[in-house]
Design an enzyme around this catalytic site. Sequence first.
Site, PDB file in Angstrom:
ATOM      1  N   LYS A 194       0.886  -1.177   0.000  1.00 52.39           N
ATOM      2  CA  LYS A 194       0.000   0.000   0.000  1.00 52.39           C
ATOM      3  C   LYS A 194       0.918   1.219   0.000  1.00 52.39           C
ATOM      4  O   LYS A 194       1.358   1.674   1.048  1.00 52.39           O
ATOM      5  CB  LYS A 194      -0.857  -0.040   1.275  1.00 52.39           C
ATOM      6  CG  LYS A 194      -2.240   0.586   1.164  1.00 52.39           C
ATOM      7  CD  LYS A 194      -2.257   1.979   0.613  1.00 52.39           C
ATOM      8  CE  LYS A 194      -1.935   3.041   1.649  1.00 52.39           C
ATOM      9  NZ  LYS A 194      -1.611   4.344   1.117  1.00 52.39           N
ATOM     10  N   GLU A 267       8.788   2.152  11.320  1.00 57.31           N
ATOM     11  CA  GLU A 267       9.897   3.094  11.071  1.00 57.31           C
ATOM     12  C   GLU A 267       9.258   4.474  10.973  1.00 57.31           C
ATOM     13  O   GLU A 267       8.608   4.787   9.976  1.00 57.31           O
ATOM     14  CB  GLU A 267      10.639   2.741   9.768  1.00 57.31           C
ATOM     15  CG  GLU A 267      11.328   1.392   9.769  1.00 57.31           C
ATOM     16  CD  GLU A 267      12.536   1.323  10.698  1.00 57.31           C
ATOM     17  OE1 GLU A 267      12.943   2.365  11.265  1.00 57.31           O
ATOM     18  OE2 GLU A 267      13.076   0.219  10.867  1.00 57.31           O
ATOM     19  N   CYS A 301      13.708  10.975   6.669  1.00 56.17           N
ATOM     20  CA  CYS A 301      13.483  10.758   8.100  1.00 56.17           C
ATOM     21  C   CYS A 301      14.762  11.058   8.869  1.00 56.17           C
ATOM     22  O   CYS A 301      14.720  11.466  10.029  1.00 56.17           O
ATOM     23  CB  CYS A 301      13.017   9.334   8.348  1.00 56.17           C
ATOM     24  SG  CYS A 301      14.094   8.115   7.612  1.00 56.17           S
ATOM     25  N   GLU A 395       8.969  17.086  14.444  1.00 53.28           N
ATOM     26  CA  GLU A 395       9.631  16.875  13.157  1.00 53.28           C
ATOM     27  C   GLU A 395       9.215  17.961  12.174  1.00 53.28           C
ATOM     28  O   GLU A 395       8.023  18.170  11.948  1.00 53.28           O
ATOM     29  CB  GLU A 395       9.227  15.505  12.603  1.00 53.28           C
ATOM     30  CG  GLU A 395       9.923  15.160  11.316  1.00 53.28           C
ATOM     31  CD  GLU A 395       9.523  13.781  10.797  1.00 53.28           C
ATOM     32  OE1 GLU A 395       8.316  13.467  10.769  1.00 53.28           O
ATOM     33  OE2 GLU A 395      10.428  13.021  10.415  1.00 53.28           O
TER      34      GLU A 395
HETATM   35  P1  NAP Z   1       2.014   9.070   6.720  1.00 51.10           P
HETATM   36  O1  NAP Z   1       1.071  10.166   6.536  1.00 51.10           O
HETATM   37  O2  NAP Z   1       2.103   8.409   8.042  1.00 51.10           O
HETATM   38  O3  NAP Z   1       1.666   7.983   5.590  1.00 51.10           O
HETATM   39  C1  NAP Z   1       2.438   6.817   5.431  1.00 51.10           C
HETATM   40  C2  NAP Z   1       1.572   5.724   4.817  1.00 51.10           C
HETATM   41  O4  NAP Z   1       0.558   5.350   5.747  1.00 51.10           O
HETATM   42  C3  NAP Z   1       0.868   6.149   3.544  1.00 51.10           C
HETATM   43  O5  NAP Z   1       0.880   5.085   2.622  1.00 51.10           O
HETATM   44  C4  NAP Z   1      -0.536   6.429   4.043  1.00 51.10           C
HETATM   45  O6  NAP Z   1      -1.513   6.275   3.057  1.00 51.10           O
HETATM   46  C5  NAP Z   1      -0.693   5.340   5.081  1.00 51.10           C
HETATM   47  N1  NAP Z   1      -1.778   5.550   6.048  1.00 51.10           N
HETATM   48  C6  NAP Z   1      -2.435   6.691   6.358  1.00 51.10           C
HETATM   49  N2  NAP Z   1      -3.370   6.457   7.317  1.00 51.10           N
HETATM   50  C7  NAP Z   1      -3.290   5.148   7.620  1.00 51.10           C
HETATM   51  C8  NAP Z   1      -3.984   4.293   8.524  1.00 51.10           C
HETATM   52  N3  NAP Z   1      -4.953   4.756   9.325  1.00 51.10           N
HETATM   53  N4  NAP Z   1      -3.640   2.994   8.591  1.00 51.10           N
HETATM   54  C9  NAP Z   1      -2.662   2.502   7.811  1.00 51.10           C
HETATM   55  N5  NAP Z   1      -1.976   3.264   6.912  1.00 51.10           N
HETATM   56  C10 NAP Z   1      -2.281   4.565   6.819  1.00 51.10           C
HETATM   57  O7  NAP Z   1       3.516   9.508   6.370  1.00 51.10           O
HETATM   58  P2  NAP Z   1       4.021  10.400   5.149  1.00 51.10           P
HETATM   59  O8  NAP Z   1       3.585  11.802   5.385  1.00 51.10           O
HETATM   60  O9  NAP Z   1       3.697   9.738   3.862  1.00 51.10           O
HETATM   61  O10 NAP Z   1       5.609  10.273   5.326  1.00 51.10           O
HETATM   62  C11 NAP Z   1       6.386  11.135   6.079  1.00 51.10           C
HETATM   63  C12 NAP Z   1       6.741  10.524   7.406  1.00 51.10           C
HETATM   64  O11 NAP Z   1       7.429   9.288   7.222  1.00 51.10           O
HETATM   65  C13 NAP Z   1       7.707  11.394   8.208  1.00 51.10           C
HETATM   66  O12 NAP Z   1       7.279  11.430   9.546  1.00 51.10           O
HETATM   67  C14 NAP Z   1       9.028  10.663   8.087  1.00 51.10           C
HETATM   68  O13 NAP Z   1       9.931  10.918   9.118  1.00 51.10           O
HETATM   69  C15 NAP Z   1       8.565   9.253   8.081  1.00 51.10           C
HETATM   70  N6  NAP Z   1       9.616   8.375   7.548  1.00 51.10           N
HETATM   71  C16 NAP Z   1      10.282   7.536   8.411  1.00 51.10           C
HETATM   72  C17 NAP Z   1      11.327   6.740   7.931  1.00 51.10           C
HETATM   73  C18 NAP Z   1      12.078   5.792   8.824  1.00 51.10           C
HETATM   74  O14 NAP Z   1      12.702   4.877   8.307  1.00 51.10           O
HETATM   75  N7  NAP Z   1      12.059   5.970  10.130  1.00 51.10           N
HETATM   76  C19 NAP Z   1      11.683   6.812   6.593  1.00 51.10           C
HETATM   77  C20 NAP Z   1      10.983   7.687   5.759  1.00 51.10           C
HETATM   78  C21 NAP Z   1       9.941   8.459   6.243  1.00 51.10           C
HETATM   79  P3  NAP Z   1      -2.123   7.552   2.261  1.00 51.10           P
HETATM   80  O15 NAP Z   1      -1.032   8.090   1.428  1.00 51.10           O
HETATM   81  O16 NAP Z   1      -3.198   6.920   1.463  1.00 51.10           O
HETATM   82  O17 NAP Z   1      -2.612   8.505   3.318  1.00 51.10           O
END
Ligand code: NAP
Length: 493
Positions: A194, A267, A301, A395
Amino acid sequence: MSIATDAQPSKKAGAENGYDAAAMNMNCWVDGKPVSSENILTVYSPYDRRIVGTVQLVNASHTELAIRTALKGGPRLSRYERYSILEKTRQLLMERKEEFAQTISAESGLAIKEGRYETGRAHDVLMFAAIECLKDDGQIFSCDISPSGKARKIFTLREPLKLAVAITPFNHPLNQVVHKIAPAIAAGTPVILKPSEKTPLTAIKLAELLYQAGLPHYMLSVLLGPTKEVAEILVKDPRIDLVSFTGSVAVGKRIAETAGYKKVILELGGNDPLIILEDADMDLAVTLAAEGAYRNSGQRCTAVKRILVQDSIREVFTKRLLEKTKEYTCGDPADPETKVGTVIDEQSAIYLESVVKKAVEQGAKVLMGGKRQGALLEPTVIVDVPRDAQMVMQESFGPLAPILGFKDIDDAIALSNSTDFGLSSGVVTKNMEHAIRFVKELKVGTVNINEVPGYRIESSPFGGIKDSGLGIKEGVIEAIKCFTFVKTFSMAW
Ligand code: NAP
């Protein structure tokens, strides 16, 4: 530093490299077939709002079909077959690397330079995962090594899971996806992907490459659709053994609460420090600060989200960083000269503006950058940032370079450890004893001495603690372990 654009339609920078992108109309994939639907997601360029592509979305019945297809399974792949599929995918990716780089840049707004860099990283992930398929992963324990031991041996072997789910974020549209799918394939575990709704096109292209390379249909489905009909169903379904999630803290914690009795890998976010001691090589410190804060539009991240500088060198470091920041041209992502493209959307850029404004109200000063145009935000140098400013406690996913002073090493360690996150860190020093103290005392998953927090190779263990993750590592080798369980068997010997 100024924004080098007035957001005219994007230059076709890739044309000279033999690829000229038109809008892509794509489908989700279930049971090896593209899914047709009237529910369409349109993907717009964050830079100029042109349509980059569309995806036909799925509903809950497709989610159920994807689960059943994976569980029904098919011929089990030998190690050699898994190796061959990953290796072939690597070759196909290299043949189409410019197309992938442009798709990444077009849908995410990241500079084309970053798209090309990311394609190289994905190459490495596929290469390392393919290599792992050829290695044996068993261990042997002789039982007669204790006074009461028997003449037996215990052997371990790793078995694939029935089914895993991979949920990925937008910030590395290709690398985040391949970091989950390639280890799953290497482990022989079927996976439902997904990807982010913000950057689905690159993910679907990767799935198509994998099928082309011979991946059996039951091994991978790609689903995009309403959260309630796709992501939430997948997270909760008891037939699924593992949810591997990369994304925000809020969604990660929700998954932890709702997943039930299954393995969960999280992560999550970070606000990594780059800690610069007074004995640092100043050229290196300035380069690492700028690269760490501005690369990938600050949306890694492990981007440098806090620059902690010893008070005795703070003034001279700040002057040098201001000079360096002028090199980070911000503008049209398709222009090969652009170093900093957009953040993911205008709303995110507005949020970043707001945290800068709040810090200024608390006494911080913006010395360079800070101007926004749509989703473009100039690399921004901010000094006198209070230690409790939202910008540095939470963040800030963008090209911000907040500088904070510290007195001595105790102060630097306390300041560094003072937030809820614990992903990675960088320390710039020429003193080995100081370096060792930071390695021992920083509460993070990684400490890189004289490197940016984000430095790693794709096969090394990676992941954070505290709100950044549960301490379970990814990186190709560790991720393959996550996608398996260990069985032991023993016999008289
Ligand atoms: P996000 O809003 O949490 O979305 C991540 C994924 O989760 C997307 O595919 C999203 O789908 C999905 N999602 C949303 N609501 C959900 C739910 N209720 N249940 C299950 N899945 C759901 O994150 P983002 O804004 O795309 O990414 C940025 C974040 O990722 C930052 O905080 C960054 O630090 C973190 N990150 C962490 C790492 C690491 O390795 N620690 C690496 C890269 C990024 P939709 O797109 O359809 O909403």
